[in-house]
Design a protein around this motif. Structure first.
Motif, PDB file in Angstrom:
ATOM      1  N   TYR A 165       0.827  -1.213   0.000  1.00 53.41           N
ATOM      2  CA  TYR A 165       0.000   0.000   0.000  1.00 53.41           C
ATOM      3  C   TYR A 165       0.858   1.258   0.000  1.00 53.41           C
ATOM      4  O   TYR A 165       0.680   2.146  -0.846  1.00 53.41           O
ATOM      5  CB  TYR A 165      -0.931   0.008   1.216  1.00 53.41           C
ATOM      6  CG  TYR A 165      -1.752   1.285   1.278  1.00 53.41           C
ATOM      7  CD1 TYR A 165      -2.827   1.470   0.411  1.00 53.41           C
ATOM      8  CD2 TYR A 165      -1.422   2.307   2.166  1.00 53.41           C
ATOM      9  CE1 TYR A 165      -3.564   2.655   0.429  1.00 53.41           C
ATOM     10  CE2 TYR A 165      -2.153   3.492   2.184  1.00 53.41           C
ATOM     11  CZ  TYR A 165      -3.217   3.659   1.327  1.00 53.41           C
ATOM     12  OH  TYR A 165      -3.930   4.829   1.332  1.00 53.41           O
ATOM     13  N   PHE A 166       1.775   1.377   0.937  1.00 49.81           N
ATOM     14  CA  PHE A 166       2.528   2.627   1.068  1.00 49.81           C
ATOM     15  C   PHE A 166       3.498   2.852  -0.091  1.00 49.81           C
ATOM     16  O   PHE A 166       3.804   4.003  -0.417  1.00 49.81           O
ATOM     17  CB  PHE A 166       3.269   2.669   2.410  1.00 49.81           C
ATOM     18  CG  PHE A 166       2.404   3.122   3.547  1.00 49.81           C
ATOM     19  CD1 PHE A 166       2.231   4.472   3.813  1.00 49.81           C
ATOM     20  CD2 PHE A 166       1.737   2.201   4.341  1.00 49.81           C
ATOM     21  CE1 PHE A 166       1.415   4.909   4.846  1.00 49.81           C
ATOM     22  CE2 PHE A 166       0.921   2.622   5.386  1.00 49.81           C
ATOM     23  CZ  PHE A 166       0.754   3.974   5.640  1.00 49.81           C
ATOM     24  N   VAL A 167       3.968   1.790  -0.727  1.00 47.76           N
ATOM     25  CA  VAL A 167       4.872   1.970  -1.870  1.00 47.76           C
ATOM     26  C   VAL A 167       4.103   2.244  -3.156  1.00 47.76           C
ATOM     27  O   VAL A 167       4.479   3.112  -3.947  1.00 47.76           O
ATOM     28  CB  VAL A 167       5.778   0.731  -2.040  1.00 47.76           C
ATOM     29  CG1 VAL A 167       6.548   0.797  -3.366  1.00 47.76           C
ATOM     30  CG2 VAL A 167       6.758   0.631  -0.878  1.00 47.76           C
ATOM     31  N   ASN A 168       3.005   1.526  -3.390  1.00 45.81           N
ATOM     32  CA  ASN A 168       2.271   1.687  -4.641  1.00 45.81           C
ATOM     33  C   ASN A 168       1.378   2.921  -4.672  1.00 45.81           C
ATOM     34  O   ASN A 168       1.198   3.534  -5.727  1.00 45.81           O
ATOM     35  CB  ASN A 168       1.410   0.440  -4.915  1.00 45.81           C
ATOM     36  CG  ASN A 168       2.208  -0.706  -5.488  1.00 45.81           C
ATOM     37  OD1 ASN A 168       3.030  -0.518  -6.373  1.00 45.81           O
ATOM     38  ND2 ASN A 168       1.977  -1.908  -4.982  1.00 45.81           N
ATOM     39  N   TYR A 169       0.826   3.295  -3.528  1.00 44.20           N
ATOM     40  CA  TYR A 169      -0.122   4.407  -3.519  1.00 44.20           C
ATOM     41  C   TYR A 169       0.543   5.751  -3.232  1.00 44.20           C
ATOM     42  O   TYR A 169      -0.003   6.794  -3.588  1.00 44.20           O
ATOM     43  CB  TYR A 169      -1.235   4.138  -2.503  1.00 44.20           C
ATOM     44  CG  TYR A 169      -2.266   3.149  -3.011  1.00 44.20           C
ATOM     45  CD1 TYR A 169      -3.485   3.583  -3.519  1.00 44.20           C
ATOM     46  CD2 TYR A 169      -2.011   1.781  -2.999  1.00 44.20           C
ATOM     47  CE1 TYR A 169      -4.432   2.686  -3.995  1.00 44.20           C
ATOM     48  CE2 TYR A 169      -2.940   0.867  -3.472  1.00 44.20           C
ATOM     49  CZ  TYR A 169      -4.144   1.327  -3.974  1.00 44.20           C
ATOM     50  OH  TYR A 169      -5.073   0.431  -4.456  1.00 44.20           O
ATOM     51  N   TYR A 170       1.684   5.739  -2.607  1.00 41.21           N
ATOM     52  CA  TYR A 170       2.441   6.969  -2.373  1.00 41.21           C
ATOM     53  C   TYR A 170       3.669   6.977  -3.294  1.00 41.21           C
ATOM     54  O   TYR A 170       4.209   5.914  -3.617  1.00 41.21           O
ATOM     55  CB  TYR A 170       2.849   7.082  -0.901  1.00 41.21           C
ATOM     56  CG  TYR A 170       1.692   7.427   0.014  1.00 41.21           C
ATOM     57  CD1 TYR A 170       1.362   8.749   0.275  1.00 41.21           C
ATOM     58  CD2 TYR A 170       0.913   6.414   0.586  1.00 41.21           C
ATOM     59  CE1 TYR A 170       0.281   9.077   1.098  1.00 41.21           C
ATOM     60  CE2 TYR A 170      -0.173   6.727   1.406  1.00 41.21           C
ATOM     61  CZ  TYR A 170      -0.481   8.063   1.655  1.00 41.21           C
ATOM     62  OH  TYR A 170      -1.561   8.373   2.458  1.00 41.21           O
ATOM     63  N   PRO A 171       4.137   8.151  -3.713  1.00 32.86           N
ATOM     64  CA  PRO A 171       5.200   8.231  -4.732  1.00 32.86           C
ATOM     65  C   PRO A 171       6.607   7.973  -4.177  1.00 32.86           C
ATOM     66  O   PRO A 171       7.511   8.793  -4.338  1.00 32.86           O
ATOM     67  CB  PRO A 171       5.055   9.662  -5.254  1.00 32.86           C
ATOM     68  CG  PRO A 171       4.574  10.438  -4.074  1.00 32.86           C
ATOM     69  CD  PRO A 171       3.626   9.504  -3.356  1.00 32.86           C
ATOM     70  N   VAL A 172       6.774   6.826  -3.535  1.00 28.84           N
ATOM     71  CA  VAL A 172       8.079   6.468  -2.986  1.00 28.84           C
ATOM     72  C   VAL A 172       9.043   6.080  -4.104  1.00 28.84           C
ATOM     73  O   VAL A 172      10.226   6.409  -4.081  1.00 28.84           O
ATOM     74  CB  VAL A 172       7.936   5.300  -1.983  1.00 28.84           C
ATOM     75  CG1 VAL A 172       9.299   4.844  -1.479  1.00 28.84           C
ATOM     76  CG2 VAL A 172       7.048   5.719  -0.812  1.00 28.84           C
ATOM     77  N   SER A 173       8.506   5.384  -5.105  1.00 31.17           N
ATOM     78  CA  SER A 173       9.313   4.827  -6.187  1.00 31.17           C
ATOM     79  C   SER A 173       8.806   5.344  -7.527  1.00 31.17           C
ATOM     80  O   SER A 173       7.672   5.846  -7.635  1.00 31.17           O
ATOM     81  CB  SER A 173       9.221   3.300  -6.141  1.00 31.17           C
ATOM     82  OG  SER A 173       9.842   2.704  -7.245  1.00 31.17           O
ATOM     83  N   VAL A 174       9.640   5.224  -8.549  1.00 31.98           N
ATOM     84  CA  VAL A 174       9.190   5.555  -9.902  1.00 31.98           C
ATOM     85  C   VAL A 174       8.196   4.498 -10.342  1.00 31.98           C
ATOM     86  O   VAL A 174       8.159   3.381  -9.808  1.00 31.98           O
ATOM     87  CB  VAL A 174      10.376   5.606 -10.893  1.00 31.98           C
ATOM     88  CG1 VAL A 174      11.358   6.693 -10.500  1.00 31.98           C
ATOM     89  CG2 VAL A 174      11.081   4.250 -10.975  1.00 31.98           C
ATOM     90  N   ASP A 175       7.369   4.840 -11.316  1.00 36.33           N
ATOM     91  CA  ASP A 175       6.420   3.879 -11.862  1.00 36.33           C
ATOM     92  C   ASP A 175       7.180   2.835 -12.667  1.00 36.33           C
ATOM     93  O   ASP A 175       7.928   3.162 -13.580  1.00 36.33           O
ATOM     94  CB  ASP A 175       5.400   4.604 -12.745  1.00 36.33           C
ATOM     95  CG  ASP A 175       4.452   3.635 -13.433  1.00 36.33           C
ATOM     96  OD1 ASP A 175       4.256   2.527 -12.903  1.00 36.33           O
ATOM     97  OD2 ASP A 175       3.915   3.994 -14.504  1.00 36.33           O
ATOM     98  N   MET A 176       7.012   1.568 -12.311  1.00 37.40           N
ATOM     99  CA  MET A 176       7.705   0.492 -13.024  1.00 37.40           C
ATOM    100  C   MET A 176       6.743  -0.412 -13.775  1.00 37.40           C
ATOM    101  O   MET A 176       7.070  -1.539 -14.151  1.00 37.40           O
ATOM    102  CB  MET A 176       8.544  -0.323 -12.032  1.00 37.40           C
ATOM    103  CG  MET A 176       9.765   0.439 -11.543  1.00 37.40           C
ATOM    104  SD  MET A 176      10.842  -0.537 -10.470  1.00 37.40           S
ATOM    105  CE  MET A 176      10.066  -0.223  -8.881  1.00 37.40           C
ATOM    106  N   SER A 177       5.525   0.096 -14.040  1.00 35.11           N
ATOM    107  CA  SER A 177       4.553  -0.704 -14.782  1.00 35.11           C
ATOM    108  C   SER A 177       4.915  -0.720 -16.258  1.00 35.11           C
ATOM    109  O   SER A 177       5.501   0.226 -16.791  1.00 35.11           O
ATOM    110  CB  SER A 177       3.143  -0.134 -14.605  1.00 35.11           C
ATOM    111  OG  SER A 177       3.052   1.150 -15.200  1.00 35.11           O
ATOM    112  N   LEU A 178       4.576  -1.791 -16.910  1.00 34.11           N
ATOM    113  CA  LEU A 178       4.858  -1.909 -18.336  1.00 34.11           C
ATOM    114  C   LEU A 178       3.932  -1.027 -19.160  1.00 34.11           C
ATOM    115  O   LEU A 178       4.272  -0.630 -20.271  1.00 34.11           O
ATOM    116  CB  LEU A 178       4.700  -3.378 -18.773  1.00 34.11           C
ATOM    117  CG  LEU A 178       5.637  -4.378 -18.083  1.00 34.11           C
ATOM    118  CD1 LEU A 178       5.334  -5.800 -18.563  1.00 34.11           C
ATOM    119  CD2 LEU A 178       7.090  -4.030 -18.368  1.00 34.11           C
TER     120      LEU A 178
END
Length: 406
Positions: free
Chosen positions: A267-280
């Motif tokens: 939740y905290f990694v995917n919903y908050y901008p902790v990381s760059v988007d790595m989706s294809l």
């Protein structure tokens, strides 16, 4: 740096990690987290197995009056929390009834977040720079640091790029991606800077990062908004959320704490901008990546697929980058084989960290390594006294291994 999530009931697991892959030259700190680091300090002392079952029942009960939805754009308040509670994703109470360690399992669900916060406190208290990468794994996980660091280098994983990567990632349609089990996850330095950054949602001069964080906070998908105070970081918010509802006070819960530790990271990694988007697809939903495509795909209870490192459960080879559910003796076996190949990449154990272990462990691991090298039993003579251990290997072993143990 490495955070190991363990228990005081089995210190030999963290001992094995500390004496094996944590002695690799790339590892600066090895942090042991156990019951003594829990924010709910009385959990492991007072929570009973019956309490654990009751908590699981409560977390599978579904929405109650306190969990009323109010429209806030495309997603609504407490949507994520309600999904967890209504879909019966939480641990099956019937399974907990037959688990003598049920209470310990429940208490441990907050330990990764508690350990993460304690590690941040350590960095601040010792005025230390953030590591290039911070790994968080269970105490029965082995990391082949040679292979992992080589992979990061060859695939241009830079500390300056904000990435959070799961050793094995679960793709679970209902609640999103999260790290599976003890293979854990790791943060790059830039991701740590994001999650530790103070936030000012009341400011009129918010930058883009703060605007995205504060907008997500206002959606209140798990009931975290009321816990936020000006100047908090995402990490501080995570800590506040974990501390707010204690397991030992479950009978008076309001929203409750109905997360497996993995879901909380998701939740905290995917919903908050902790990381760059790595989706294809660039959908902005996959801020957590999978290590070398290592994923568990869950379509139904009878349709589950495993790829990459996700196969390394209760088994590992010298080609495994991550492996989970391994006993200490397997960690020593893997590490000794690795050290024989690159002895200069490991430190000595003790004051300078390292690899020296007690005599009986040496004997056990040397025997396994010798058998692994020659695919049959190689005789060696040993004599153990209280003061020291002498090991005499056959000349064949010495020539093959190019190592002498004293």
């Amino acid at each position: 740096d490495i955070i190991s999530i363990g228990s005081q009931s089995r210190p030999e697991y963290q001992d094995a990690q500390d004496r094996t892959f944590a002695t690799h030259e790339t590892v600066r700190h090895f942090f042991r987290m156990t019951e003594s680091d829990d924010s709910d300090a009385d959990c492991h002392k007072t929570l009973t197995n019956e309490d654990a079952v009751n908590i699981a029942v409560e977390c599978r009960r579904g929405s109650n009056p306190p969990f009323v939805k109010t429209a806030r754009g495309p997603q609504t308040r407490l949507d994520y929390l309600n999904t967890i509670r209504t879909q019966k994703f939480y641990k099956d109470p019937e399974l907990l009834k037959s688990n003598e360690h049920a209470a310990g399992w429940i208490c441990a669900q907050k330990r990764p977040a508690d350990g993460f916060s304690a590690t941040h406190d350590y960095y601040k208290g010792h005025n230390e720079e953030l590591p290039d990468f911070l790994f968080i794994v269970d105490d029965d996980t082995f990391i082949n640091m040679e292979l992992v660091t080589d992979f990061l280098r060859k695939n241009d994983f830079r500390p300056s790029t904000a990435r959070v990567v799961a050793g094995c990632m679960m793709r679970f349609p209902a609640i999103g991606n999260f790290p599976w089990g003890g293979m854990g996850l790791f943060f790059s330095r830039a991701a740590l800077e994001n999650i530790f950054r103070p936030l000012h949602c009341e400011s009129k001069n918010k930058d883009e990062f703060e605007m995205v964080v504060c907008d997500q906070l206002s959606k209140d998908l798990i009931g975290e908004e009321e816990l936020f105070e000006e100047g908090m970081s995402i990490s501080d918010l995570l800590r506040a959320y974990v501390v707010h509802e204690k397991y030992t006070s479950y009978r008076s819960w309001t929203k409750g704490f109905c997360f497996h530790s993995d879901w909380l990271w998701g939740y905290f990694v995917n919903y908050y901008p902790v990381s760059v988007d790595m989706s294809l697809t660039g959908a902005g939903e996959d801020r957590m990546g999978a290590y070398d495509g290592s994923e568990i795909g869950w379509k139904s209870r009878t349709n589950i697929t495993n790829t990459g490192q996700c196969h390394n459960k209760r088994q590992a080879t010298k080609e495994s980058h991550f492996a989970h559910f391994l006993p200490p003796e397997e960690m020593f076996k893997l590490a000794w084989a690795q050290k024989l190949q690159t002895p200069d990449r490991f430190r000595n154990y003790g004051n300078d960290r390292g690899f020296v272990v007690d005599g009986f462990t040496v004997l056990h691991t040397v025997r396994m390594v010798a058998q692994n090298l020659f695919e049959d039993k190689i005789p060696f003579i040993y004599h153990v006294t209280k003061e020291r251990t002498n090991i005499l290997l056959t000349s064949q072993v010495l020539k093959k291994a190019r190592v002498v143990l004293v």
